[in-house]
Design an enzyme around this catalytic site. Structure first.
Site, short mmCIF file in Angstrom:
data_model
loop_
_atom_site.label_atom_id
_atom_site.label_comp_id
_atom_site.label_asym_id
_atom_site.label_seq_id
_atom_site.Cartn_x
_atom_site.Cartn_y
_atom_site.Cartn_z
N ARG A 241 45.01 12.09 57.11
CA ARG A 241 45.27 13.88 57.21
C ARG A 241 44.79 14.46 55.94
O ARG A 241 45.28 13.73 54.94
CB ARG A 241 46.43 14.18 57.62
CG ARG A 241 47.00 13.50 59.25
CD ARG A 241 48.58 14.06 59.33
NE ARG A 241 48.77 13.25 60.63
CZ ARG A 241 49.27 12.26 60.89
NH1 ARG A 241 49.51 11.31 59.46
NH2 ARG A 241 49.68 11.67 61.92
N LYS A 266 53.23 13.89 59.13
CA LYS A 266 53.56 14.30 60.35
C LYS A 266 54.79 13.46 60.81
O LYS A 266 55.80 14.00 61.43
CB LYS A 266 52.28 14.01 61.40
CG LYS A 266 52.67 14.53 62.57
CD LYS A 266 51.48 14.55 63.44
CE LYS A 266 51.58 14.98 65.00
NZ LYS A 266 50.47 15.23 65.67
N HIS A 332 39.90 17.09 58.81
CA HIS A 332 40.82 16.43 59.89
C HIS A 332 39.98 15.70 61.03
O HIS A 332 40.49 14.60 61.63
CB HIS A 332 41.89 17.26 60.66
CG HIS A 332 42.79 16.51 61.23
ND1 HIS A 332 43.00 15.92 62.68
CD2 HIS A 332 44.39 16.55 60.93
CE1 HIS A 332 44.05 15.26 62.83
NE2 HIS A 332 45.02 15.79 61.92
N ARG A 335 39.32 11.71 61.18
CA ARG A 335 40.28 10.84 62.05
C ARG A 335 39.47 10.39 63.32
O ARG A 335 39.62 9.25 63.60
CB ARG A 335 41.56 11.45 62.06
CG ARG A 335 42.23 11.51 60.94
CD ARG A 335 43.53 12.08 60.84
NE ARG A 335 44.53 11.73 61.57
CZ ARG A 335 45.31 10.58 61.02
NH1 ARG A 335 45.17 9.99 60.07
NH2 ARG A 335 46.35 10.33 61.70
N HIS A 359 49.74 6.31 63.92
CA HIS A 359 50.61 6.56 64.92
C HIS A 359 51.46 5.55 65.41
O HIS A 359 51.47 4.55 65.26
CB HIS A 359 49.41 6.77 65.87
CG HIS A 359 48.24 8.04 65.77
ND1 HIS A 359 47.07 7.99 66.37
CD2 HIS A 359 48.31 9.00 64.91
CE1 HIS A 359 46.49 9.07 66.04
NE2 HIS A 359 47.37 9.67 65.03
N TYR A 369 55.40 1.83 65.11
CA TYR A 369 54.70 1.56 63.96
C TYR A 369 55.38 0.97 62.76
O TYR A 369 56.62 1.59 62.34
CB TYR A 369 54.00 2.95 63.56
CG TYR A 369 53.42 2.73 61.97
CD1 TYR A 369 52.26 2.32 61.95
CD2 TYR A 369 54.15 3.11 60.96
CE1 TYR A 369 51.46 2.23 60.63
CE2 TYR A 369 53.53 3.07 59.55
CZ TYR A 369 52.20 2.58 59.55
OH TYR A 369 51.59 2.51 58.40
#
Length: 397
Positions: A241, A266, A332, A335, A359, A369
């Site tokens: 990001r 995030k 962005h 990605r 993610h 993750y």
């Protein structure tokens, strides 16, 4: 004998509380310190109780008698005036603590505290500007669908996306109120179809290798400062990001291990980015320029080295290069570009790609993750991706 104002003014305190009776249970209690408090003595359900009616002279003799009269009317109706007072106080408190704004700010603290600052600030500003002026003081449990519709219709004419997001945020607040016992139902589902339709726009991202190569060549020709130029070249290689890239710190980078470790903005999880040879070369070139600067930022801000590079710097640089950030590319967008081309062109497993994107991808055992999962595959993938970008850059039309 009933009290008089003169008798009250002339009354003196004693070593113990002094009581001057007016009749009907009303009396003035004078403390040893000189304070004068109106009280009412009464009986209900066979029990003697007392009710404070105010402090003299703030509450005059006439006002104290009126309050006595009101209390005795409640007693005549079988209502305990002390219980009634507590109920009224609770209702007044509920008007403050159960208002939409109060519940929303509680929701902010509990549910937005772990979110990225940019997202959190947008939600708070949206409700403060467009919702609180109309619904903020309303008891959250009393808010109905037509009231919400009236609020978001005011927004709709100005910004359709904001209107839809406002409905979403209002629903989140009311569902929190339902969960905490301050509302019965969320009325926002009833608004489905009431606003003009809106679909979120995806971040502009190229997926045609020829277009990717052209953008990379344009980036190489960037004539701005070396800090922004390095960020432009590093972002496609790492596809993190943009906010995470611009807040990269030298202390997070292990050049020998070819790794960058940080906490994602995030999901607030620890993340590991394997660094390709190309990424290490860019960082090695940049290090003499910024490693000694206060703040420890890899990409320090142009105005103050104690702050990171502006969150608008990368997209502003794209626009200077003639790249349309609405239709061609945003920071962005890399990605999405990497996700697509790594799978479709280079054949990497989507699960490995999603892990590198940080993610959450639960496996068959429910594990989400983990920063070191598929690490060998991810090291190979990041180097293959950097080599692929070099190839697309070199293939001029």
């Amino acid at each position: 004998m009933p009290l008089t104002d003169t008798a009250i003014r002339n009354a003196k305190p004693g070593p113990k509380p002094v009581r001057l009776f007016d009749g009907g249970g009303l009396y003035l209690e004078i403390s040893p310190a000189g304070g004068k408090l109106w009280r009412l003595k009464y009986r209900i359900d066979g029990k003697e109780k007392r009710l404070a009616l105010g402090v003299y002279p703030d509450v005059s003799l006439a006002e104290a008698r009126d309050r006595r009269s009101d209390a005795r009317k409640l007693l005549a109706a079988g209502i305990d005036p002390s219980v009634q007072r507590k109920a009224e106080k609770a209702a007044r408190t509920a008007e403050v603590t159960d208002s939409f704004e109060a519940v929303a700010r509680e929701w902010f603290a509990r549910h937005l505290g772990s979110k990225a600052p940019g997202h959190r600030d947008k939600v708070v500003r949206r409700l403060e500007r467009d919702v609180f002026p109309y619904l903020g003081a309303r008891p959250v449990g009393d808010i109905k669908a037509p009231e919400i519709l009236a609020v978001v219709r005011r927004i709709e004419g100005r910004a359709l996306e904001t209107a839809h997001r406002a409905v979403q945020n209002i629903g989140q607040v009311i569902r929190y109120a339902v969960a905490t016992g301050r509302a019965e139902i969320d009325p926002t589902p009833s608004l489905r179809g009431a606003l003009a339709p809106w679909k979120p726009e995806h971040m502009a991202a190229p997926t045609d290798p020829a277009q990717v190569g052209e953008i990379l060549r344009m980036q190489d020709a960037f004539k701005g400062g070396p800090v922004v130029g390095a960020a432009l070249r590093l972002l496609p290689l790492l596809f993190v990001r943009p906010g995470e890239l611009r807040t990269m710190r030298w202390e997070q980078i292990d050049i020998e291990a070819k790794e960058w470790r940080y906490t994602t903005s995030k999901t607030k999880t620890e993340h590991l980015v394997p660094l390709s040879r190309q990424a290490v070369a860019i960082l090695a070139e940049l290090r003499p320029l910024t490693d000694h600067r206060p703040g420890g930022w890899v990409f320090p801000g142009g105005r103050s080295p104690k702050s990171p590079m502006s969150n608008m710097a990368i997209n502003a640089a794209y626009r200077r290069l003639g790249i349309d950030t609405r239709t061609e590319l945003t920071g962005h967008g890399w990605r999405a570009t990497a996700r697509t081309l790594l799978h479709e062109r280079l054949g990497f497993d989507p699960v490995v790609i999603e892990h590198q994107l940080a993610h959450r991808v639960p496996d068959a055992l429910g594990r989400a993750y983990n920063r070191t999962r598929f690490l060998d595959e991810r090291r190979s993938m990041m180097q293959a991706w950097a080599d692929y970008l070099d190839l697309t850059r070199a293939q001029k039309p």
